[in-house]
Design a protein around this motif. Structure first.
Motif, PDB file in Angstrom:
ATOM      1  N   HIS A 121       0.817  -1.217   0.000  1.00 21.09           N
ATOM      2  CA  HIS A 121       0.000   0.000   0.000  1.00 21.09           C
ATOM      3  C   HIS A 121       0.847   1.263   0.000  1.00 21.09           C
ATOM      4  O   HIS A 121       0.411   2.313   0.469  1.00 21.09           O
ATOM      5  CB  HIS A 121      -1.017  -0.043   1.142  1.00 21.09           C
ATOM      6  N   CYS A 164      -7.772   1.326  -4.793  1.00 19.94           N
ATOM      7  CA  CYS A 164      -7.202   0.177  -4.076  1.00 19.94           C
ATOM      8  C   CYS A 164      -8.174  -0.265  -2.987  1.00 19.94           C
ATOM      9  O   CYS A 164      -8.980   0.528  -2.504  1.00 19.94           O
ATOM     10  CB  CYS A 164      -5.863   0.593  -3.446  1.00 19.94           C
ATOM     11  N   CYS A 199      -7.654  -0.655  -0.025  1.00 23.51           N
ATOM     12  CA  CYS A 199      -7.423   0.057   1.235  1.00 23.51           C
ATOM     13  C   CYS A 199      -8.168   1.383   1.287  1.00 23.51           C
ATOM     14  O   CYS A 199      -8.151   2.061   2.303  1.00 23.51           O
ATOM     15  CB  CYS A 199      -5.930   0.281   1.462  1.00 23.51           C
ATOM     16  N   CYS A 207      -1.821   2.395  -5.210  1.00 17.57           N
ATOM     17  CA  CYS A 207      -0.913   1.585  -4.390  1.00 17.57           C
ATOM     18  C   CYS A 207      -0.181   0.564  -5.276  1.00 17.57           C
ATOM     19  O   CYS A 207      -0.691   0.155  -6.324  1.00 17.57           O
ATOM     20  CB  CYS A 207      -1.682   0.821  -3.320  1.00 17.57           C
TER      21      CYS A 207
HETATM   22 ZN   LIG Z   1      -3.807   0.372  -0.976  1.00 17.03          ZN
END
Ligand SMILES: [Zn+2]
Length: 395
Positions: free
Chosen positions: A263, A279, A281, A286
């Motif tokens: 990440h 992403c 996250c 990332c």
């Molecule tokens: Zn990420």
């Protein structure tokens, strides 16, 4: 439960792995731990070096002959060590009786939770070879149902073992603390889950849990051909992670999240033609959005020449992300773990060229960037090391 079993010796079993190096003991030996520490030194010597005399053991551990004899008697009593007869060499002096670790007398259950589709497990010999396999489909389950599925898989494997099992080792994605608490594993829906404690209580055998990339790095260090002079193992699968071994010990970091390079932002929209992709996250651009196996497969589906160019461009981004890490830690090896048809070609070559171009010659010139030496069972072998280390102090 619906588990599959591979049959036939070729499918189910592997050959014993060569044990390369010992990890540095991470915990300081306190006086009250002296006996356990000494015992671990004796076992570690027998595990790595093989059959030895009590005098050999005293020499290599620095313990007295009396202490070594006491420990060896205790270990023979527990069935972990056996006497193997007289050494056949024509040396001067009294012939010595050899003792050896009974690696065939015990087994370990190892589970690899890396795959998003199936949970994979195996009964392992102490030298890291697969004895029997089981796997079970995850069917998109997360949270508590996923824990129950894992519990059932472990039971199935414990039943399949032909020898007493000294413990269960589990390699899981996510951030995991040294006590085996899954701090967070978003893909499994686990947050603050005391997985090791819970399964130890449920299964009645000691359970050790660690991050899958760290486990893979442990395996490369113990059974693989990492130089032992500072290694990062980059694991490329559904996500991207890394395990780092420096000075003979895993680097865990303040939040037990060392190695979470997946990440790090590598596409920030400032380079024309590179658009940051969203992403998992919650951010965008990332390393994982370009280097994960699904992302790579999608990008190389078309024209082979364009595929090679794309793989090289991803390799360059990997090199850019790794250069500060390799420099800050003065690492000797970068190992890639994942599908060789995607990683071992333009991607790897471009990553190495980028790393060399972006680091001082003293660091970059001798740097090796290659595929890890272990097969797809490497993570299971690493989970075996978790148990050997946690239960016997053997690493
Ligand atoms: Zn990420």
């Amino acid at each position: 439960m619906t588990s599959t079993t591979s049959t036939g010796p070729a499918a189910a079993t592997g050959t014993a792995r060569r044990v390369g190096r010992m990890l540095r003991p991470t915990a300081k030996a306190l006086p009250e731990h002296g006996r356990a520490h000494n015992r671990s030194m004796v076992l570690a010597h027998l595990f790595h070096v093989g059959p030895s005399s009590r005098a050999d053991l005293a020499r290599s551990t620095g313990l007295t002959r009396v202490t070594v004899s006491g420990l060896v008697s205790e270990l023979i009593g527990e069935g972990l060590v056996e006497e193997l007869g007289i050494r056949a060499e024509g040396k001067v002096g009294k012939p010595a009786t050899l003792v050896g670790m009974r690696t065939e007398a015990y087994q370990v259950v190892a589970v690899d939770l890396t795959d998003d589709l199936r949970l994979h497990g195996a009964v392992m010999s102490l030298d890291g070879a697969v004895v029997a396999r089981r796997s079970v489909p995850l069917d998109g389950q997360t949270g508590e149902p996923a824990v129950e599925l894992l519990d059932a898989l472990c039971r199935d494997l414990l039943d399949a073992a032909q020898r007493p099992v000294i413990g269960v080792g589990i390699a899981s994605p996510g951030v995991i603390d040294p006590a085996g608490v899954v701090v967070q594993a978003p893909n499994r829906g686990w947050y603050g889950l005391p997985l090791a404690e819970r399964l130890t209580a449920s299964l009645g055998v000691p359970v050790h849990v660690a991050n899958d990339a760290n486990t893979r790095a442990l395996a490369e260090f113990t059974y693989g051909d990492a130089s032992g002079k500072g290694t990062i193992v980059v694991t490329v699968g559904q996500g991207v992670g890394a395990g780092i071994v420096v000075d003979g010990a895993l680097v865990l970091g303040r939040h037990h999240a060392a190695g979470e390079i997946g990440h790090v932002t590598v596409v920030d929209g400032t380079v024309p033609g590179q658009v940051p992709a969203p992403c998992a996250c919650g951010r965008a651009g990332c390393l994982e959005t370009v280097l994960s196996v699904p992302a790579l497969r999608l990008a190389v589906a078309g024209d082979p020449q364009e595929s090679d160019a794309h793989l090289a461009s991803v390799g360059r981004l990997l090199g850019i992300a790794l250069a500060p890490v390799v420099s800050a830690l003065d690492l000797a090896d970068v190992l890639l773990s994942g599908p060789p048809e995607l990683l071992d070609g333009p991607l790897r070559e471009s990553a190495l060229a980028t790393l060399r171009a972006r680091t001082m010659p003293v660091i970059g010139d001798g740097l090796a960037l290659r595929m890890g030496s272990l097969d797809e069972d490497g993570t299971l072998a690493g989970a075996t090391v978790l148990v050997l280390s946690g239960q016997l102090g053997v690493t």
